[in-house]
Design a protein around this motif. Structure first.
Motif, PDB file in Angstrom:
ATOM      1  N   TRP A   1       9.730  15.395 -44.604  1.00 22.96           N
ATOM      2  CA  TRP A   1       9.069  14.221 -44.026  1.00 22.96           C
ATOM      3  C   TRP A   1      10.032  13.412 -43.168  1.00 22.96           C
ATOM      4  O   TRP A   1       9.688  12.977 -42.064  1.00 22.96           O
ATOM      5  CB  TRP A   1       8.496  13.344 -45.135  1.00 22.96           C
ATOM      6  CG  TRP A   1       7.695  12.191 -44.610  1.00 22.96           C
ATOM      7  CD1 TRP A   1       6.354  12.164 -44.358  1.00 22.96           C
ATOM      8  CD2 TRP A   1       8.189  10.905 -44.223  1.00 22.96           C
ATOM      9  NE1 TRP A   1       5.988  10.944 -43.847  1.00 22.96           N
ATOM     10  CE2 TRP A   1       7.096  10.153 -43.756  1.00 22.96           C
ATOM     11  CE3 TRP A   1       9.449  10.320 -44.232  1.00 22.96           C
ATOM     12  CZ2 TRP A   1       7.226   8.846 -43.299  1.00 22.96           C
ATOM     13  CZ3 TRP A   1       9.595   9.024 -43.772  1.00 22.96           C
ATOM     14  CH2 TRP A   1       8.495   8.299 -43.314  1.00 22.96           C
ATOM     15  N   VAL A   2      11.249  13.219 -43.654  1.00 20.90           N
ATOM     16  CA  VAL A   2      12.248  12.471 -42.893  1.00 20.90           C
ATOM     17  C   VAL A   2      12.559  13.171 -41.579  1.00 20.90           C
ATOM     18  O   VAL A   2      12.634  12.545 -40.517  1.00 20.90           O
ATOM     19  CB  VAL A   2      13.535  12.284 -43.727  1.00 20.90           C
ATOM     20  CG1 VAL A   2      14.684  11.776 -42.861  1.00 20.90           C
ATOM     21  CG2 VAL A   2      13.285  11.326 -44.882  1.00 20.90           C
ATOM     22  N   ARG A   3      12.717  14.479 -41.634  1.00 21.38           N
ATOM     23  CA  ARG A   3      13.050  15.248 -40.436  1.00 21.38           C
ATOM     24  C   ARG A   3      11.943  15.140 -39.385  1.00 21.38           C
ATOM     25  O   ARG A   3      12.225  15.064 -38.181  1.00 21.38           O
ATOM     26  CB  ARG A   3      13.292  16.706 -40.815  1.00 21.38           C
ATOM     27  CG  ARG A   3      13.816  17.569 -39.682  1.00 21.38           C
ATOM     28  CD  ARG A   3      14.346  18.895 -40.187  1.00 21.38           C
ATOM     29  NE  ARG A   3      13.348  19.633 -40.956  1.00 21.38           N
ATOM     30  CZ  ARG A   3      13.408  19.851 -42.258  1.00 21.38           C
ATOM     31  NH1 ARG A   3      14.424  19.356 -42.960  1.00 21.38           N
ATOM     32  NH2 ARG A   3      12.482  20.542 -42.883  1.00 21.38           N
ATOM     33  N   LEU A   4      10.703  15.095 -39.822  1.00 19.71           N
ATOM     34  CA  LEU A   4       9.583  15.074 -38.890  1.00 19.71           C
ATOM     35  C   LEU A   4       9.199  13.677 -38.422  1.00 19.71           C
ATOM     36  O   LEU A   4       8.596  13.520 -37.361  1.00 19.71           O
ATOM     37  CB  LEU A   4       8.354  15.735 -39.535  1.00 19.71           C
ATOM     38  CG  LEU A   4       8.455  17.232 -39.839  1.00 19.71           C
ATOM     39  CD1 LEU A   4       7.208  17.708 -40.570  1.00 19.71           C
ATOM     40  CD2 LEU A   4       8.667  18.032 -38.556  1.00 19.71           C
ATOM     41  N   ASN A   5       9.552  12.650 -39.197  1.00 22.33           N
ATOM     42  CA  ASN A   5       9.031  11.314 -38.910  1.00 22.33           C
ATOM     43  C   ASN A   5      10.071  10.238 -38.597  1.00 22.33           C
ATOM     44  O   ASN A   5       9.716   9.175 -38.116  1.00 22.33           O
ATOM     45  CB  ASN A   5       8.200  10.823 -40.100  1.00 22.33           C
ATOM     46  CG  ASN A   5       6.943  11.632 -40.309  1.00 22.33           C
ATOM     47  OD1 ASN A   5       5.916  11.410 -39.671  1.00 22.33           O
ATOM     48  ND2 ASN A   5       7.020  12.596 -41.225  1.00 22.33           N
ATOM     49  N   MET A   6      11.340  10.507 -38.879  1.00 21.47           N
ATOM     50  CA  MET A   6      12.373   9.511 -38.655  1.00 21.47           C
ATOM     51  C   MET A   6      13.244   9.893 -37.461  1.00 21.47           C
ATOM     52  O   MET A   6      13.631  11.054 -37.313  1.00 21.47           O
ATOM     53  CB  MET A   6      13.254   9.361 -39.893  1.00 21.47           C
ATOM     54  CG  MET A   6      12.551   8.823 -41.131  1.00 21.47           C
ATOM     55  SD  MET A   6      12.213   7.033 -41.078  1.00 21.47           S
ATOM     56  CE  MET A   6      10.481   7.029 -40.560  1.00 21.47           C
ATOM     57  N   ASN A   7      13.555   8.915 -36.627  1.00 15.85           N
ATOM     58  CA  ASN A   7      14.429   9.120 -35.477  1.00 15.85           C
ATOM     59  C   ASN A   7      15.859   8.778 -35.891  1.00 15.85           C
ATOM     60  O   ASN A   7      16.165   7.611 -36.137  1.00 15.85           O
ATOM     61  CB  ASN A   7      13.985   8.221 -34.325  1.00 15.85           C
ATOM     62  CG  ASN A   7      14.850   8.399 -33.079  1.00 15.85           C
ATOM     63  OD1 ASN A   7      15.839   9.135 -33.093  1.00 15.85           O
ATOM     64  ND2 ASN A   7      14.488   7.729 -32.005  1.00 15.85           N
TER      65      ASN A   7
END
Length: 316
Positions: free
Chosen positions: A293-299
């Motif tokens: 989730w972090v990889r896909l949603n956080m810049n």
């Protein structure tokens, strides 16, 4: 009433007792238990801040002209060229710099966690601080932290241990903010502290498993028969998007001593498909979901993401 224990280091036995971990010890713990930085940024990335530095008043400047200077605050003072391992150290007694605030001065501590108000006779637990070998941690600077958070959102996500960190963090900052310039509001699973003059929020989102579960009610969640829904992190994750600093934790609620029940479908299904797996496999599933989730949603150029590992537990 929830009872919390003293912070415990592997080499320390004098800190072991059945008393609660006070929120006063936040500054001893908050910056040393963030053990996994999901991006390879240095710890100082949080503390680096663009601050305004005004020259002496006897110097002439044109209207509204300001000089800005980039100030970096070292994470560890006295570290060697090889660096300082902040995870290797010991608890030391500090009569001068601790506690950083008094329980009675913070209105945001939950009633069941107010140790002194409930008659705890000793205050020694407030004076311990973590001292890494070969260096020292700078004293918490509330003014600098508020400037660092100016125009930003900081969010803690997880269970009651992370909520304790969140409340302690707010207690460290709120006295610098005028009464009419701050607020604390709760919206279901989300609690938001707002520092209006700084256009900043410090938030906590209740999600003890990170994934959707039958323990997601922020008030009524004393559920012994715990069920976690596989692949459901977006249920909560949509509320985490857009933050500048994100601090995850999840651990204690997985430690039931039993195998975990995993829901393969939806909680709305009339017939629910549930499988039982080991705690290790269930926890691994949650970690993979969080990382994905972090990889896909956080810049990574905008957001700093931390994960808080195992923490001293408290009783139920």
């Amino acid at each position: 009433m929830q009872i919390m224990k003293h912070p415990i280091s592997p080499s320390s036995s004098i800190l072991r007792s059945k008393v609660r971990l006070s929120p006063y010890l936040f500054t001893l713990l908050a910056f040393i238990i963030f053990v996994t930085i999901l991006y390879g940024e240095d710890f100082m990335c949080i503390f680096g801040q663009q601050l305004q530095n005004y020259s002496n008043q006897d110097k002439l400047y044109s209207t509204n002209e300001r000089v800005k200077k980039q100030i970096k605050v070292p994470f560890a003072v006295g570290k060697t060229e090889e660096g300082c391992d902040i995870f290797s150290g010991k608890w030391v007694w500090d009569e001068v710099a601790r506690p950083l605030y008094e329980e009675s001065d913070c209105p945001y501590i939950q009633p069941q966690l107010t140790c002194q108000e409930h008659g705890r006779p000793d205050k020694d637990y407030q004076h311990w601080r973590w001292k890494p070998h070969g260096c020292d941690l700078p004293k918490f600077n509330a003014s600098l932290m508020l400037e660092t958070l100016r125009g930003k959102r900081m969010m803690f996500v997880g269970d009651s241990l992370n909520r304790g960190q969140y409340v302690s963090f707010v207690c460290l900052l709120h006295q610098l903010i005028p009464e009419d310039a701050k607020s604390m509001e709760t919206f279901d699973s989300l609690t938001v502290f707002t520092a209006k003059e700084y256009n900043a929020t410090i938030e906590f989102y209740w999600a003890p498993f990170l994934l959707e579960s039958n323990s997601d009610n922020a008030v009524v969640h004393r559920i012994s028969d715990r069920i976690v829904r596989k692949g459901s992190i977006n249920k909560h994750g949509r509320n985490w998007k857009g933050v500048d600093i994100l601090v995850f934790n999840t651990y204690l609620w997985w430690m039931t001593g039993l195998e975990m029940k995993i829901l393969l479908g939806s909680f709305d299904d009339e017939v629910k498909e549930i499988v039982t797996v080991s705690t290790e496999d269930a926890y691994r599933m949650a970690m993979k979901s969080m990382l994905r989730w972090v990889r896909l949603n956080m810049n990574p150029k905008k957001t700093r993401v931390f994960f808080t590992s195992m923490s001293p537990s408290h009783g139920k």
